[in-house]
Scaffold this motif. Structure first.
Motif, PDB file in Angstrom:
ATOM      1  N   ASN A  67       0.885  -1.179   0.028  1.00  0.00           N
ATOM      2  CA  ASN A  67      -0.038  -0.098  -0.061  1.00  0.00           C
ATOM      3  C   ASN A  67       0.840   1.399   0.012  1.00  0.00           C
ATOM      4  OD1 ASN A  67      -2.432   1.480  -0.066  1.00  0.00           O
ATOM      5  ND2 ASN A  67      -2.805   1.551   2.089  1.00  0.00           N
ATOM      6  N   ILE A  68       1.788   1.300  -0.988  1.00  0.00           N
ATOM      7  CA  ILE A  68       2.633   2.421  -1.254  1.00  0.00           C
ATOM      8  C   ILE A  68       2.507   3.053  -2.442  1.00  0.00           C
ATOM      9  CG2 ILE A  68       5.143   3.155  -1.011  1.00  0.00           C
ATOM     10  CD1 ILE A  68       5.696   0.821   0.496  1.00  0.00           C
ATOM     11  N   SER A  69       2.341   4.454  -2.640  1.00  0.00           N
ATOM     12  CA  SER A  69       2.124   5.040  -3.894  1.00  0.00           C
ATOM     13  C   SER A  69       3.160   5.067  -4.699  1.00  0.00           C
ATOM     14  CB  SER A  69       1.561   6.417  -3.587  1.00  0.00           C
ATOM     15  OG  SER A  69       2.662   7.347  -3.099  1.00  0.00           O
ATOM     16  N   LEU A  70       3.010   4.908  -6.083  1.00  0.00           N
ATOM     17  CA  LEU A  70       4.423   4.990  -6.856  1.00  0.00           C
ATOM     18  C   LEU A  70       5.190   6.085  -6.773  1.00  0.00           C
ATOM     19  CD1 LEU A  70       2.578   3.506 -10.159  1.00  0.00           C
ATOM     20  CD2 LEU A  70       4.191   2.319  -8.467  1.00  0.00           C
ATOM     21  N   GLN A  71       4.471   7.143  -6.523  1.00  0.00           N
ATOM     22  CA  GLN A  71       5.324   8.391  -6.219  1.00  0.00           C
ATOM     23  C   GLN A  71       6.203   8.221  -5.231  1.00  0.00           C
ATOM     24  OE1 GLN A  71       2.676  11.752  -5.854  1.00  0.00           O
ATOM     25  NE2 GLN A  71       4.634  13.388  -5.817  1.00  0.00           N
ATOM     26  N   ASP A  72       5.736   7.747  -4.056  1.00  0.00           N
ATOM     27  CA  ASP A  72       6.813   7.639  -2.902  1.00  0.00           C
ATOM     28  C   ASP A  72       7.794   6.541  -3.072  1.00  0.00           C
ATOM     29  OD1 ASP A  72       5.318   9.726  -1.630  1.00  0.00           O
ATOM     30  OD2 ASP A  72       3.842   8.051  -0.469  1.00  0.00           O
ATOM     31  N   LEU A  73       7.440   5.510  -3.823  1.00  0.00           N
ATOM     32  CA  LEU A  73       8.128   4.460  -4.154  1.00  0.00           C
ATOM     33  C   LEU A  73       9.277   4.784  -5.033  1.00  0.00           C
ATOM     34  CD1 LEU A  73       8.957   1.468  -3.715  1.00  0.00           C
ATOM     35  CD2 LEU A  73       7.513   1.004  -5.638  1.00  0.00           C
ATOM     36  N   ASN A  74       8.866   5.755  -6.186  1.00  0.00           N
ATOM     37  CA  ASN A  74       9.983   6.409  -7.031  1.00  0.00           C
ATOM     38  C   ASN A  74      10.964   7.317  -6.371  1.00  0.00           C
ATOM     39  OD1 ASN A  74       9.134   4.949  -9.275  1.00  0.00           O
ATOM     40  ND2 ASN A  74       7.648   6.301  -9.657  1.00  0.00           N
ATOM     41  N   SER A  75      10.353   8.026  -5.266  1.00  0.00           N
ATOM     42  CA  SER A  75      11.267   8.803  -4.530  1.00  0.00           C
ATOM     43  C   SER A  75      12.266   8.047  -3.477  1.00  0.00           C
ATOM     44  CB  SER A  75      10.394   9.817  -3.642  1.00  0.00           C
ATOM     45  OG  SER A  75      11.122  10.629  -2.840  1.00  0.00           O
ATOM     46  N   PHE A  76      11.716   6.996  -3.005  1.00  0.00           N
ATOM     47  CA  PHE A  76      12.653   6.106  -2.477  1.00  0.00           C
ATOM     48  C   PHE A  76      13.800   5.638  -3.329  1.00  0.00           C
ATOM     49  CE2 PHE A  76      13.826   1.970  -1.054  1.00  0.00           C
ATOM     50  CZ  PHE A  76      14.707   2.316   0.314  1.00  0.00           C
TER      51      PHE A  76
END
Length: 410
Positions: A67-76
């Motif tokens: 349940n992690i957004s793709l935007q947060d995942l790409n930032s990580f």
């Protein structure tokens, strides 16, 4: 086209030989790049598309599972990429900027390998690298050139000694020349560029195979990957996808790092020397192509080629050039080429050197003529030399041998 205009065009092509060679090489390199791009695109593009598809699927599955957004995942992931650039890995690696790590880095800088796994991040480090690399790369290229000169000198000495020993042991030389053969043994002889290229290629292959046999068990690479790493490193391409001596600890670590340094040093020297020799061969091929192109519409050269159909053994495709230049050394005719021009084009032997090698053939001819005149094989003994009736070539040698027989019979 009038004959005078055709002659003038051929002269202009001959005078602009250097420019023609440059343009021809540039066109061939562009064609070579286009062909290489087509081949690599056909080979690697499907794998790249499959990798993108797998990665996008992994990202969506991870995003939905946790349940992690793709935007947060790409930032990580961007933060992780910055950590990789700084030399941080999930597995334990050696320090990048301790003294041994910094020594490995400067070695890749001055040798122009540039793996890219270690790069300066501070402003002071980047400024210092500019001046440090400017002097270091120039000095290392000079070292490679001096290494090539000494390799060719060593090969010339060894190959000349082997050649002399083979001729002496063949028994074809008369004793008078056999004892003083060093005075007649090709003083200007040089090894063939093809022999040097073959020896350097075999040396580079041997070093690469031995280094790969060391990298495979120590680094855990496949043997083919190790060979790939050796070529990429020794040729100073340095992609950085495989880098040796990066783990935190090895068994026999000091011995491995010394061996790694020696393999890289000798491998880079051999490959650099091999590239220089191959460039000489490429230049000879360019000269041959230019000669064919410049003489295509030259009536005088075409007539000469018809009359002189025998290929020159010194330079591919040059037919009767030395005979024409000997007839008119100062002429300004079409398709002439002086000796210095041929030597600067990369040839490692001239007609003067080839003529010097005929001394051995003359000595063999002397023996054959002597045997024919005497009716049986004959050697010149010590007493004949004592009487002063030895030596000479051809008819003079036969006469001296006859006088020696007369003197001995008395």
């Amino acid at each position: 086209m009038m004959p005078g205009q055709r002659l003038q065009d051929c002269r202009s092509l001959h005078l602009n030989e250097d420019n023609g060679r440059f343009v021809l090489l540039a066109v061939l390199i562009i064609l070579y790049l286009l062909c290489g791009a087509a081949v690599f695109s056909a080979i690697e593009r499907p794998s790249e598309l499959r990798a993108h598809g797998r990665w996008n699927g992994t990202l969506h599955n991870f995003s939905e599972t946790f349940n992690i957004s793709l935007q947060d995942l790409n930032s990580f992931l961007r933060e992780y990429e910055a950590a990789i650039a700084a030399g941080i890995r999930a597995d334990a690696l050696r320090p990048r900027w301790d003294f041994t790590g910094a020594f490995y880095f400067v070695g890749t800088v001055v040798s122009t390998i540039g793996f890219g796994m270690t790069t300066p991040v501070t402003v002071a480090g980047k400024v210092f690298l500019i001046f440090y690399g400017l002097l270091g790369c120039a000095a290392t290229i000079l070292f490679f050139n001096l290494f090539l000169e000494r390799i060719i000198t060593l090969l010339a000495v060894v190959m000349k000694a082997v050649r002399e020993r083979r001729i002496i042991n063949s028994g074809l030389l008369p004793p008078g020349i056999r004892h003083d053969f060093s005075k007649y043994s090709l003083p200007g002889w040089k090894p063939s560029v093809y022999h040097v290229m073959l020896i350097l290629a075999l040396s580079a292959i041997t070093i690469s195979c031995c280094a790969s046999a060391m990298y495979t068990p120590v680094e855990g690479w496949a043997y083919l990957d190790s060979l790939y790493f050796c070529f990429v490193t020794f040729s100073t391409i340095g992609f950085g996808d495989f880098v040796s001596s990066q783990s935190a600890a090895y068994e026999y670590q000091s011995l491995y790092r010394v061996a790694n340094f020696l393999f890289m040093l000798t491998g880079v020297c051999c490959i650099y020397s091999l590239f220089n020799v191959i460039s000489i061969v490429i230049k000879q091929v360019l000269n041959w192509m230019l000669e064919k192109m410049s003489c295509l519409f030259c009536q005088r050269c075409n007539k000469a080629n018809v009359l002189l159909g025998r290929r020159n053994a010194i330079r591919p495709g040059s037919k009767g050039r030395q005979a024409r230049s000997a007839t008119s050394p100062d002429s300004d005719g079409p398709c002439d080429s002086d000796t210095e021009g041929r030597r600067l084009s990369g040839e490692m032997i001239s007609m003067k050197d080839l003529a010097a090698s005929n001394k051995v053939s003359l000595a063999i001819m002397q023996k054959q003529l002597s045997e024919s005149a005497n009716g049986y094989p004959r050697t010149v003994c010590g007493s004949s030399r004592h009487n002063g009736f030895s030596g000479g070539v051809g008819a003079l040698g036969i006469m001296n041998n006859r006088l020696a027989e007369t003197s001995n019979s008395r």
